[in-house]
Design a protein around this motif. Sequence first.
Motif, PDB file in Angstrom:
ATOM      1  N   LEU A   1      -7.215   3.070  11.877  1.00  0.00           N
ATOM      2  CA  LEU A   1      -6.384   4.510  10.833  1.00  0.00           C
ATOM      3  C   LEU A   1      -7.597   4.547   9.882  1.00  0.00           C
TER       4      LEU A   1
ATOM      5  N   ARG B   1      -7.127   7.270   6.964  1.00  0.00           N
ATOM      6  CA  ARG B   1      -6.168   5.739   5.863  1.00  0.00           C
ATOM      7  C   ARG B   1      -5.611   6.662   4.095  1.00  0.00           C
TER       8      ARG B   1
ATOM      9  N   CYS C   1      -9.895  -1.376  10.425  1.00  0.00           N
ATOM     10  CA  CYS C   1      -8.798  -0.871  10.102  1.00  0.00           C
ATOM     11  C   CYS C   1      -8.811   0.157  10.977  1.00  0.00           C
TER      12      CYS C   1
ATOM     13  N   VAL D   1       1.215  -1.347  -0.031  1.00  0.00           N
ATOM     14  CA  VAL D   1       0.135   0.521   0.139  1.00  0.00           C
ATOM     15  C   VAL D   1       0.822   0.996  -0.364  1.00  0.00           C
TER      16      VAL D   1
HETATM   17  S1  SF4 Z   1      -4.373   2.021   6.934  1.00  0.00           S
HETATM   18 FE1  SF4 Z   1      -6.528   0.206   6.789  1.00  0.00          FE
HETATM   19  S2  SF4 Z   1      -7.770  -0.055   4.966  1.00  0.00           S
HETATM   20 FE2  SF4 Z   1      -5.231   0.569   4.400  1.00  0.00          FE
HETATM   21  S3  SF4 Z   1      -3.804  -0.558   4.184  1.00  0.00           S
HETATM   22 FE3  SF4 Z   1      -3.866  -0.897   6.584  1.00  0.00          FE
HETATM   23  S4  SF4 Z   1      -5.021  -1.599   7.599  1.00  0.00           S
HETATM   24 FE4  SF4 Z   1      -5.853  -1.372   5.371  1.00  0.00          FE
END
Ligand code: SF4
Length: 123
Positions: free
Chosen positions: A73, A77, A71, A19
């Motif tokens: 965050l 996010r 999540c 990510v």
């Molecule tokens: S910040 Fe949250 S939505 Fe993004 S990859 Fe991490 S756990 Fe998943």
Amino acid sequence: MSNANPCLTCGACCAHFRVSFFWGECQSAGGTVPDEQVVLITPHRVAMRGTEYKPTRCVALLGEVGDVVRCTLYEQRASPCREFEASWVDGQHNPRCDEARKAHGLPPLTPPIQPSLSPDRVA
Ligand code: SF4
Ligand code: SF4
């Protein structure tokens, strides 16, 4: 068909893909993502910690993939997290959702699915 948000019992994409996003999304640059939760991967890009290597798992993901996840965050996010949608939300197939689920032994979602979504919200 279930009305539940499928992401709340999945989390596979948060434990499969790198990510990454522009560093400007970090708090020190005026964005929302806490700096300590990212790692620099190029001079201008960062990745969520834990997604820069395999096996992948974002540090912000709480819970067990395929069971109950959240999540931590959610409100802060990054853009790739905001843009990634579960397959068949609003009728759109997302092959990358299928790919992540498959990597964790989960079947692909099937339409129709109620709109909403991401690992933190109830539909
Ligand atoms: S910040 Fe949250 S939505 Fe993004 S990859 Fe991490 S756990 Fe998943
Ligand atoms: S977007 Fe797909 S892979 Fe990601 S948590 Fe939701 S159902 Fe799972």
